[in-house]
Design a protein around this motif. Structure first.
Motif: not given
Length: 143
Positions: A11, A78, A81, A109, A113
């Motif tokens: 990312p 997700y 996000m 992301r 992460t």
């Protein structure tokens, strides 16, 4: 182990590529002397400082910090996000919504992460700085 490192770098690399493409566009559509004339003028200093530092920090704390952090227990990755990106895009709708959506997904992301909101703030600040330069250059070219 190497798969974990690649997953964390991906990312960030994507964000840097996104920013690099925008910078290349800015520099290819304008003359470079406009940058020094307009960015470093006293009349733009305060606005530039706020738009390039304070606003990205506040937005990242809200969109990537609170929205992603507070929904960690209740929503899947997700879904968090999407929630954060839809809110961010709606907040930035008057500009370029597609650009805002892509930037938001990249920043989500990175946040998820690497769990590093400071990196998100830095990337957002760089993106805002480039946008300010682009706007000032185009305003100068028009008038």
């Amino acid at each position: 182990m190497s798969g974990g490192i690649i997953k964390k770098i991906e990312p960030t690399s994507l964000a840097l590529a996104f920013i690099t493409l925008h910078l290349a566009y800015i520099l290819n559509t304008s003359e470079s002397n406009y940058i020094s004339e307009k960015i470093f003028s006293i009349e733009h200093y305060l606005a530039f400082s706020i738009l390039a530092t304070i606003i990205p920090m506040l937005e990242e704390i809200f969109f990537r910090g609170l929205l992603i952090g507070s929904t960690k227990e209740g929503l899947k990755t997700y879904a968090r996000m999407i929630l954060s990106s839809v809110a961010f895009t709606a907040f930035h709708y008057s500009g370029n919504p597609l650009n805002a959506a892509v930037m938001s997904i990249i920043l989500c992301r990175i946040r998820m992460t690497q769990e590093n909101i400071l990196l998100c703030i830095a990337i957002h600040s760089i993106a805002n700085t480039m946008l300010i330069i682009y706007i000032l250059i185009n305003r100068t070219n028009l008038g």
